[in-house]
Design an enzyme around this catalytic site. Structure first.
Site, PDB file in Angstrom:
ATOM      1  N   HIS A 116       0.868  -1.173   0.000  1.00 31.31           N
ATOM      2  CA  HIS A 116       0.000   0.000   0.000  1.00 31.31           C
ATOM      3  C   HIS A 116       0.905   1.224   0.000  1.00 31.31           C
ATOM      4  CE1 HIS A 116      -3.536  -2.397   1.908  1.00 31.31           C
ATOM      5  NE2 HIS A 116      -3.525  -2.484   0.598  1.00 31.31           N
ATOM      6  N   GLU A 128       1.532   3.469   3.133  1.00 36.98           N
ATOM      7  CA  GLU A 128       2.078   2.881   4.357  1.00 36.98           C
ATOM      8  C   GLU A 128       3.600   2.954   4.256  1.00 36.98           C
ATOM      9  OE1 GLU A 128       0.252  -0.940   4.766  1.00 36.98           O
ATOM     10  OE2 GLU A 128      -1.749  -0.081   5.014  1.00 36.98           O
ATOM     11  N   HIS A 156       2.549  -5.698   5.074  1.00 34.01           N
ATOM     12  CA  HIS A 156       1.104  -5.718   4.954  1.00 34.01           C
ATOM     13  C   HIS A 156       0.763  -7.044   4.297  1.00 34.01           C
ATOM     14  CE1 HIS A 156      -2.655  -3.844   5.793  1.00 34.01           C
ATOM     15  NE2 HIS A 156      -3.129  -4.404   4.711  1.00 34.01           N
ATOM     16  N   GLU A 200       2.085  -5.974  10.650  1.00 32.80           N
ATOM     17  CA  GLU A 200       1.424  -4.678  10.835  1.00 32.80           C
ATOM     18  C   GLU A 200       2.333  -3.851  11.744  1.00 32.80           C
ATOM     19  OE1 GLU A 200      -1.163  -3.746   9.318  1.00 32.80           O
ATOM     20  OE2 GLU A 200      -2.250  -5.534   8.684  1.00 32.80           O
TER      21      GLU A 200
END
Length: 656
Positions: A356, A359, A494, A513
């Site tokens: 992502h 992130e 992720h 995470e």
């Protein structure tokens, strides 16, 4: 803040589940102007607002597609939304709260004349500010309490969820406020706000005032420079776009209060916030590693990787596995004592970040890790030296460079939850890998595993290989990378990809995470590195836990590629690499291990995994079957030896 989640206990045969956080995009409704003109401040523009379709006497009927993420499946449900609010503003008298004493500070403090827009976040989003530091005048429910007034916090899926998407004052509270206790005097310089994250309601504050205190009893307001009156700050025109307001003058205090003045008609006084503040007394923490602690866009990332390669040319190699949709290269840093080649018996491990694009922490941790490994190798650190001489490490810091560039342009505090998350094609890479889980589960239910359908190296489904399949170029590049290199262990910062990796290749993979804050401020990077450094190194070292060996042809001593290594009692096999070497991650214990290959007799042996450091050698020599020997002889034009001919005749007689 959370450090890197380190999974060391077992590498079990069960398939892992990726982690994800639900969210939804809302239609933005732009309200009319407030009754009191806000001061002129440094405000970043919001995204263009959209009017609801089909107005009818202030209400409208529309169908809204709700995106629900449940484990790994994405479900689209169509739900009729009865009423959407009119784009009008409910306002209240612009007065300070009666119990408060609005005045100047009791003592004059040395305040800077210039604004400090570079002050970092206090930590509402990252949870550095704890729940008990947040108070409010009232709350509609526990799920809408002050502890939920954190920037980018996401709501649950149900209306009125216990964990809802903002702080919301009671409807009858005409003088609402949200208060943050910094626990020490600090220089407040700005505020970032959002509305309520919800797929059911439209709630956001359109203007607010700010007050400060050192004791939570005596308060003073932020003043407009031109008029000397209490400043009124413009807030939000939709629920999701973060809006930054810098104070006319930074204020030194312990407490800060946000006092909503106006909010959307038909909605409630709801907001999510982050406070920008600089320390006035505490010295900056000293960190031992002299690394480049800042956010790197594509150009800066490339430059940094080149610098590491030039500093440590003997243990590094930069290569690209493909390009993004916009043509940016997906760069990998390889670190090993013999970069560029697979050494017999040396396991391959990878870290992947930036699936992502918004992130950013995983990306920076991998850039910091490559700097650290280079620096410590040059210093002769024995742990790092052993890691690089016994392991081949691959670091992909940015799987979605297009999305990151979008997020980087918005900046750490203003990027929001979704902007930059997807690729330039609007593809969520988290859900773009082929679903092999369902194929395996259905085959298991039909009793086809492992005789008809293997429990390892599942092929790509037909639909996934079609020319018009919705597969991002970034996804295809990573799959080709997985198939090309015999990875043993991996972590992605992720999830989605870990299940695919486990079922399509030999690689055991976990999802990490890293933080509650997707894009932490630069000043938080040194602490995040300290939080995660040891775990990053320790996880790499786990690739050496279990058994390892080479499967060879008994006659030629050549390695056998694609031989299957099966462990009794574990319904997941691995295969050998091109040179016949393999690695099987196992916890300490006694195992019966079988090596088999097409055209060879299978061999089973006992292998004991101890608590000693390093993999336990477990080698195999396989003998060709008579049929295989015959095929090879006939293919070479040779005569069949008498012993083999007699054996084949006996076998034919048994069949007759």
């Amino acid at each position: 803040m959370w450090g890197l989640l380190l999974v060391l206990a077992t590498f079990a045969p069960a398939v892992g589940q990726g982690l994800g956080a639900p969210g939804a995009s809302l239609l933005g409704l732009k309200p009319l102007a407030s009754t009191e003109a806000p001061i002129s401040t440094s405000v970043l523009p919001s995204r263009p607002a959209q009017q609801p379709a089909g107005k009818n006497n202030g209400t409208s009927q529309q169908h809204v597609r709700i995106r629900i993420i449940k484990k790994k499946k994405v479900i689209l449900k169509k739900r009729k939304k009865l009423t959407s609010p009119r784009p009008l503003v409910t306002s209240r008298p612009l007065v300070t709260s009666r119990p408060l004493v609005t005045s100047s500070p009791a003592k004059t403090l040395n305040l800077p004349k210039e604004q400090e827009p570079d002050c970092p976040p206090l930590g509402l989003e990252s949870l550095r500010v704890s729940d008990n530091q947040l108070e409010a005048s009232s709350s509609q429910s526990f799920g809408l309490g002050p502890h939920r007034g954190r920037l980018n916090i996401q709501s649950g899926l149900e209306d009125g969820d216990l964990y809802d998407g903002a702080w919301c004052a009671e409807q009858q509270d005409v003088e609402p406020w949200l208060q943050v206790d910094a626990r020490r005097p600090i220089r407040f310089s700005g505020i970032i706000t959002q509305g309520r994250n919800s797929i059911w309601r439209y709630d956001w504050v359109t203007s607010y005032k700010v007050q400060f205190s050192n004791d939570s009893r005596t308060w003073w307001g932020s003043r407009n420079r031109s008029s000397g009156m209490d400043a009124v700050f413009p807030a939000n025109s939709d629920a999701e776009t973060p809006v930054l307001n810098l104070l006319p003058e930074p204020q030194v205090a312990r407490f800060i209060r946000l006092l909503p003045q106006t909010w959307l008609q038909g909605g409630a006084s709801c907001l999510r916030a982050e406070i920008l503040a600089c320390s006035v007394s505490d010295p900056e923490p000293a960190f031992s590693d002299p690394l480049d602690f800042r956010h790197h866009n594509y150009k800066a990332m490339r430059k940094l990787m080149k610098q590491v390669n030039e500093q440590c040319p003997n243990i590094t190699r930069i290569y690209s596995i493909g390009r993004s949709y916009q043509g940016l290269k997906l760069y990998v840093m390889e670190m090993s004592d013999h970069p560029g080649e697979h050494e017999l018996g040396e396991p391959e491990v990878r870290y992947v970040a930036g699936m992502h694009g918004n992130e950013a922490l995983g990306r920076e941790l991998l850039l910091l890790l490559m700097q650290f490994l280079c620096r410590e190798f040059l210093r002769g650190d024995p742990r790092v030296t052993r890691l690089l001489t016994e392991t081949r490490i691959h670091l992909l810091p940015s799987m979605n460079p297009d999305g990151y560039e979008t997020a980087f342009r918005r900046g750490s505090e203003l990027v929001g939850w979704a902007e930059g998350r997807w690729t330039q094609q609007s593809i969520d890479l988290n859900h773009n890998f082929a679903d092999l889980n369902t194929l395996l589960w259905e085959a298991e239910d039909d009793g086809l595993v492992p005789d008809t359908v293997p429990n390892h190296h599942l092929p790509l489904p037909t639909y996934y290989t079609l020319p018009n399949a919705t597969v991002a170029p970034e996804t295809r590049a990573v799959i080709d990378w997985m198939e090309r290199i015999p990875f043993v262990l991996s972590a992605n910062f992720h999830g989605g990809m870990n299940d695919f990796s486990y079922l399509h290749t030999n690689c055991f993979e976990i999802t990490v995470e890293l933080s509650c804050d997707k894009f932490p401020h630069e000043n938080e990077l040194p602490q995040e590195w300290e939080n995660n450094k040891e775990a990053l190194l320790t996880y790499l070292e786990q690739v050496r836990m279990g058994i390892a060996g080479v499967v060879r042809d008994k006659d030629t001593e050549l390695g056998i590629a694609d031989a299957v290594i099966a462990v009794d009692g574990i319904n997941h096999d691995v295969t050998t690499a091109r040179s016949g070497d393999y690695w099987r991650l196992l916890t300490p214990g006694d195992y019966m291990v079988t090596a088999s290959a097409e055209g060879y007799h299978s061999v089973t042996r006992s292998c004991r995994v101890t608590f000693e450091e390093g993999p336990v050698p477990c080698n195999f020599h396989l003998t060709k079957t008579p049929k295989q020997r015959l095929r090879e002889l006939l293919a070479a034009g040779a005569k069949v030896p008498p012993d083999l001919r007699r054996r084949l005749e006996r076998l034919r007689g048994q069949k007759d």
